[in-house]
Scaffold this motif. Structure first.
Motif, PDB file in Angstrom:
ATOM      1  N   SER A 140       0.823  -1.222   0.000  1.00 54.11           N
ATOM      2  CA  SER A 140       0.000   0.000   0.000  1.00 54.11           C
ATOM      3  C   SER A 140       0.850   1.263   0.000  1.00 54.11           C
ATOM      4  O   SER A 140       0.316   2.365  -0.133  1.00 54.11           O
ATOM      5  CB  SER A 140      -0.913   0.010   1.234  1.00 54.11           C
ATOM      6  OG  SER A 140      -0.141   0.025   2.429  1.00 54.11           O
ATOM      7  N   GLN A 141       2.175   1.127   0.125  1.00 53.33           N
ATOM      8  CA  GLN A 141       3.063   2.281   0.208  1.00 53.33           C
ATOM      9  C   GLN A 141       3.791   2.500  -1.113  1.00 53.33           C
ATOM     10  O   GLN A 141       4.330   1.556  -1.701  1.00 53.33           O
ATOM     11  CB  GLN A 141       4.085   2.081   1.333  1.00 53.33           C
ATOM     12  CG  GLN A 141       3.471   1.888   2.711  1.00 53.33           C
ATOM     13  CD  GLN A 141       4.519   1.599   3.768  1.00 53.33           C
ATOM     14  OE1 GLN A 141       5.725   1.644   3.500  1.00 53.33           O
ATOM     15  NE2 GLN A 141       4.076   1.290   4.978  1.00 53.33           N
ATOM     16  N   LEU A 142       3.838   3.750  -1.553  1.00 56.55           N
ATOM     17  CA  LEU A 142       4.532   4.061  -2.793  1.00 56.55           C
ATOM     18  C   LEU A 142       6.027   3.796  -2.684  1.00 56.55           C
ATOM     19  O   LEU A 142       6.652   3.294  -3.620  1.00 56.55           O
ATOM     20  CB  LEU A 142       4.294   5.526  -3.175  1.00 56.55           C
ATOM     21  CG  LEU A 142       2.908   5.875  -3.715  1.00 56.55           C
ATOM     22  CD1 LEU A 142       2.806   7.365  -3.986  1.00 56.55           C
ATOM     23  CD2 LEU A 142       2.621   5.095  -4.993  1.00 56.55           C
ATOM     24  N   ARG A 143       6.620   4.114  -1.543  1.00 55.51           N
ATOM     25  CA  ARG A 143       8.057   3.894  -1.392  1.00 55.51           C
ATOM     26  C   ARG A 143       8.392   2.409  -1.444  1.00 55.51           C
ATOM     27  O   ARG A 143       9.473   2.022  -1.894  1.00 55.51           O
ATOM     28  CB  ARG A 143       8.564   4.515  -0.102  1.00 55.51           C
ATOM     29  CG  ARG A 143       7.964   3.941   1.166  1.00 55.51           C
ATOM     30  CD  ARG A 143       8.511   4.654   2.387  1.00 55.51           C
ATOM     31  NE  ARG A 143       7.900   4.150   3.615  1.00 55.51           N
ATOM     32  CZ  ARG A 143       8.198   4.606   4.820  1.00 55.51           C
ATOM     33  NH1 ARG A 143       9.086   5.593   4.947  1.00 55.51           N
ATOM     34  NH2 ARG A 143       7.609   4.105   5.899  1.00 55.51           N
ATOM     35  N   ALA A 144       7.452   1.569  -0.990  1.00 53.07           N
ATOM     36  CA  ALA A 144       7.679   0.130  -1.069  1.00 53.07           C
ATOM     37  C   ALA A 144       7.693  -0.312  -2.529  1.00 53.07           C
ATOM     38  O   ALA A 144       8.526  -1.144  -2.930  1.00 53.07           O
ATOM     39  CB  ALA A 144       6.605  -0.622  -0.296  1.00 53.07           C
ATOM     40  N   ALA A 145       6.787   0.228  -3.341  1.00 50.09           N
ATOM     41  CA  ALA A 145       6.770  -0.105  -4.766  1.00 50.09           C
ATOM     42  C   ALA A 145       8.079   0.333  -5.427  1.00 50.09           C
ATOM     43  O   ALA A 145       8.630  -0.383  -6.279  1.00 50.09           O
ATOM     44  CB  ALA A 145       5.580   0.556  -5.444  1.00 50.09           C
ATOM     45  N   PHE A 146       8.591   1.481  -5.029  1.00 51.37           N
ATOM     46  CA  PHE A 146       9.869   1.960  -5.555  1.00 51.37           C
ATOM     47  C   PHE A 146      10.988   0.986  -5.189  1.00 51.37           C
ATOM     48  O   PHE A 146      11.817   0.616  -6.031  1.00 51.37           O
ATOM     49  CB  PHE A 146      10.166   3.350  -4.999  1.00 51.37           C
ATOM     50  CG  PHE A 146      11.512   3.897  -5.385  1.00 51.37           C
ATOM     51  CD1 PHE A 146      11.689   4.556  -6.595  1.00 51.37           C
ATOM     52  CD2 PHE A 146      12.605   3.738  -4.553  1.00 51.37           C
ATOM     53  CE1 PHE A 146      12.936   5.051  -6.965  1.00 51.37           C
ATOM     54  CE2 PHE A 146      13.857   4.221  -4.906  1.00 51.37           C
ATOM     55  CZ  PHE A 146      14.024   4.880  -6.119  1.00 51.37           C
ATOM     56  N   LEU A 147      11.016   0.559  -3.928  1.00 53.04           N
ATOM     57  CA  LEU A 147      12.061  -0.360  -3.480  1.00 53.04           C
ATOM     58  C   LEU A 147      11.934  -1.730  -4.122  1.00 53.04           C
ATOM     59  O   LEU A 147      12.941  -2.385  -4.414  1.00 53.04           O
ATOM     60  CB  LEU A 147      12.020  -0.482  -1.952  1.00 53.04           C
ATOM     61  CG  LEU A 147      12.482   0.753  -1.174  1.00 53.04           C
ATOM     62  CD1 LEU A 147      12.242   0.564   0.314  1.00 53.04           C
ATOM     63  CD2 LEU A 147      13.952   1.043  -1.449  1.00 53.04           C
ATOM     64  N   VAL A 148      10.704  -2.178  -4.334  1.00 50.71           N
ATOM     65  CA  VAL A 148      10.503  -3.451  -5.036  1.00 50.71           C
ATOM     66  C   VAL A 148      11.113  -3.376  -6.429  1.00 50.71           C
ATOM     67  O   VAL A 148      11.836  -4.283  -6.869  1.00 50.71           O
ATOM     68  CB  VAL A 148       9.008  -3.813  -5.113  1.00 50.71           C
ATOM     69  CG1 VAL A 148       8.789  -4.986  -6.068  1.00 50.71           C
ATOM     70  CG2 VAL A 148       8.468  -4.163  -3.739  1.00 50.71           C
ATOM     71  N   GLY A 149      10.837  -2.306  -7.139  1.00 53.43           N
ATOM     72  CA  GLY A 149      11.421  -2.122  -8.466  1.00 53.43           C
ATOM     73  C   GLY A 149      12.934  -2.057  -8.430  1.00 53.43           C
ATOM     74  O   GLY A 149      13.624  -2.664  -9.260  1.00 53.43           O
ATOM     75  N   LEU A 150      13.454  -1.333  -7.446  1.00 52.91           N
ATOM     76  CA  LEU A 150      14.910  -1.197  -7.303  1.00 52.91           C
ATOM     77  C   LEU A 150      15.572  -2.546  -7.036  1.00 52.91           C
ATOM     78  O   LEU A 150      16.563  -2.918  -7.681  1.00 52.91           O
ATOM     79  CB  LEU A 150      15.211  -0.219  -6.163  1.00 52.91           C
ATOM     80  CG  LEU A 150      16.687   0.079  -5.883  1.00 52.91           C
ATOM     81  CD1 LEU A 150      17.270   0.951  -6.984  1.00 52.91           C
ATOM     82  CD2 LEU A 150      16.835   0.786  -4.539  1.00 52.91           C
ATOM     83  N   LEU A 151      15.021  -3.299  -6.078  1.00 58.90           N
ATOM     84  CA  LEU A 151      15.612  -4.582  -5.693  1.00 58.90           C
ATOM     85  C   LEU A 151      15.509  -5.623  -6.811  1.00 58.90           C
ATOM     86  O   LEU A 151      16.462  -6.363  -7.069  1.00 58.90           O
ATOM     87  CB  LEU A 151      14.942  -5.101  -4.422  1.00 58.90           C
ATOM     88  CG  LEU A 151      15.250  -4.321  -3.140  1.00 58.90           C
ATOM     89  CD1 LEU A 151      14.321  -4.763  -2.016  1.00 58.90           C
ATOM     90  CD2 LEU A 151      16.706  -4.500  -2.733  1.00 58.90           C
ATOM     91  N   LEU A 152      14.352  -5.688  -7.458  1.00 56.71           N
ATOM     92  CA  LEU A 152      14.200  -6.675  -8.527  1.00 56.71           C
ATOM     93  C   LEU A 152      15.053  -6.318  -9.738  1.00 56.71           C
ATOM     94  O   LEU A 152      15.556  -7.208 -10.438  1.00 56.71           O
ATOM     95  CB  LEU A 152      12.728  -6.800  -8.929  1.00 56.71           C
ATOM     96  CG  LEU A 152      11.815  -7.463  -7.896  1.00 56.71           C
ATOM     97  CD1 LEU A 152      10.382  -7.550  -8.427  1.00 56.71           C
ATOM     98  CD2 LEU A 152      12.325  -8.859  -7.523  1.00 56.71           C
ATOM     99  N   SER A 153      15.231  -5.031  -9.994  1.00 55.35           N
ATOM    100  CA  SER A 153      16.120  -4.624 -11.081  1.00 55.35           C
ATOM    101  C   SER A 153      17.558  -5.005 -10.765  1.00 55.35           C
ATOM    102  O   SER A 153      18.283  -5.522 -11.629  1.00 55.35           O
ATOM    103  CB  SER A 153      16.016  -3.109 -11.299  1.00 55.35           C
ATOM    104  OG  SER A 153      16.905  -2.678 -12.314  1.00 55.35           O
ATOM    105  N   ALA A 154      17.962  -4.783  -9.514  1.00 58.25           N
ATOM    106  CA  ALA A 154      19.319  -5.172  -9.107  1.00 58.25           C
ATOM    107  C   ALA A 154      19.496  -6.693  -9.171  1.00 58.25           C
ATOM    108  O   ALA A 154      20.559  -7.184  -9.552  1.00 58.25           O
ATOM    109  CB  ALA A 154      19.603  -4.659  -7.698  1.00 58.25           C
TER     110      ALA A 154
END
Length: 486
Positions: A140-154
């Motif tokens: 439900s958090q936008l920052r979590a979606a950002f981190l999910v994208g960051l981690l999966l990209s890495a």
């Protein structure tokens, strides 16, 4: 408490191999050392993996020095992070005891030979499992979606097959954008995309500034895509991985037989107990990620046993969640816990003694056979003669010698699925293996007990002729024979 348990089990089943020299791991160490010297991957040396592991190992070695224990403990730390994240996911749907035992079983399974060396799977799991926790617990958090994208990209820039997961999770955010619900804000799609763009954009800029953007695209995208699409199909991959798992049951029955029962029982209970809710909410997201990773493994070009490490934490925690549906049937819970403890106990008993002995010695540095061979060569050579090792190529790292081919992994020069796109783009010559054998090496280090099966019969005969005509056995170091130029 569970963090201590995870760490204890991991060290018990892995510490004995503190000075092991894995084949793939050797390649990553050489590439990491190359980065540590100030070079970008692929511009001078090539390896068929994205650069994430090379940068990570360069960082580890910059802090702790260029040594095997630092590399192996880094891999263990990655597994610990994955286990902690897996526990955090599982405990949301089951008891701390069941969740903790599930990840303890995962830690115990890393005793397997193919999981021992520090692999790209280790780092990818350390990135992807926390991303899964954010996806189910903080979606439900936008920052979590950002981190999910960051981690999966890495994770994808560590193992390219995780691109399947990136696309699958991206599809979920697109769905929630088109059909919004309170648990996922519509802007989560943008946050996810922005987070995913950060690692890739950073690398693109770095390689563009270095004038190597075309080489980066070739090495990270074009070659892996050709590799994955030009070899085994899905059915062959399934057969290979099934055969591998059966071989593990035969080799380590006390470890892999009970865990097979645990996984089978838990997953069956999971599917039966959830019914129509099987693909909803958190459960659906976990199955989405598991399905994407599984498909990527089966469609990755070749099927190796260590690829299964990528799905084990999710499979085991989902089986644990399945046991939660049977909590009223105490016999099933007792079965799960009993067989889990059997797996953990068998793995610790099998490897714990050697690991304890390593700890008792105080992790004192010791020379491996390959290091002693490097010492002999270093003391003998007078004019900087080069060394060639068709299998034990970590000797280049010990000798501080650049690999004789731009392709670091010894087998890559003989793999059409790797070398063909590189030849087509002018990165290497078509006769790279022949050019390699024609070099005037001062020493050739052979391991007679290990077949150089990646060479064609003609190449093996040519290597044997070269050894006979131009070299003579000089010294031995354990199972290694050093041939010196006549």
């Amino acid at each position: 408490m569970w963090i201590v348990v995870f760490a204890t089990v991991l060290l018990s089943v892995r510490l004995w191999n503190l000075y092991g020299e894995g084949w793939d791991e050797s390649t990553y160490i050489i590439m990491g050392s190359h980065v540590l010297e100030g070079h970008l991957p692929y511009l001078e040396l090539f390896e068929l993996k994205p650069p994430g592991m090379f940068f990570a190992l360069a960082g580890v070695m910059a802090v702790f020095g260029e040594n095997l224990p630092a590399v192996h403990l880094f891999g263990t730390l990655c597994l610990l992070v994955a286990a902690i994240a897996g526990y955090a996911i599982a405990v949301r749907q089951t008891t701390p005891l069941i969740a903790g035992m599930s990840m303890t079983v995962f830690c115990a399974l890393t005793c397997e030979d193919q999981f021992q060396e520090t692999l790209t799977e280790h780092l990818a799991l350390a990135l992807a499992m926390p991303a899964c926790w954010l996806l189910v617990a903080r979606r439900s958090q936008l920052r979590a979606a950002f981190l999910v994208g960051l981690l999966l990209s890495a994770a994808t820039l560590t193992r390219m097959n995780f691109a399947y997961v990136v696309l699958a999770v991206g599809g979920f955010y697109v769905w929630r954008f088109a059909r919004p619900r309170p648990d996922v804000p519509r802007l989560a799609l943008a946050a996810y995309g922005l987070g995913g763009a950060v690692p890739l954009a950073t690398l693109l800029i770095v390689y563009w500034l270095a004038g190597g953007l075309d080489v980066f695209v070739l090495s990270v995208f074009r070659v892996p895509l050709y590799y994955a699409s030009s070899q085994t199909g899905l059915l062959v991959a399934v057969l290979h991985l099934t055969d591998y798992w059966m071989s593990r049951i035969q080799a380590y029955p006390g470890v892999f037989l009970p865990v097979t029962v645990v996984i089978g029982t838990g997953l069956a209970a999971h599917a039966a107990g959830r019914g129509r809710q099987l693909v909803s909410a958190e459960n659906g997201l976990l199955l989405l990620v598991l399905g994407a990773v599984s498909l990527s493994i089966l469609n990755g070009g070749r099927a190796y046993g260590h690829h299964l490490l990528q799905v084990l934490p999710l499979v085991i925690l989902l089986s644990a969640v399945g046991i939660e549906t049977l909590r009223q049937r105490h016999s099933f819970v007792a079965l799960f816990l009993g067989f889990s403890m059997l797996t953990v106990g068998a793995s610790v008993v099998r490897f714990g003694g050697d690991s304890f002995e390593e700890a008792r010695r105080g992790f004192q540095p010791r020379r491996t056979n390959l290091q002693r061979a490097a010492d002999m060569i270093r003391e003998d050579r007078c004019c900087g003669e080069l060394t060639y090792a068709p299998r034990r190529h970590l000797i280049y790292w010990y000798l501080k010698q650049r690999p004789p081919s731009v392709m670091v992994h010894p087998s890559d020069v003989a793999r059409a699925a790797v070398i063909a796109p590189l030849v087509a783009h002018g990165y290497v010559r078509e006769d790279e293996q022949q050019r390699l054998l024609e070099q005037d090496f001062g020493y050739i280090v052979m391991q007679p007990d290990a077949e150089v099966a990646y060479l064609s019969p003609d190449q093996r005969r040519r290597l044997a002729d070269i050894l006979h005509d131009r070299y003579s056995p000089w010294r031995t170091s354990g199972d290694l024979v050093i041939h010196k130029r006549k």
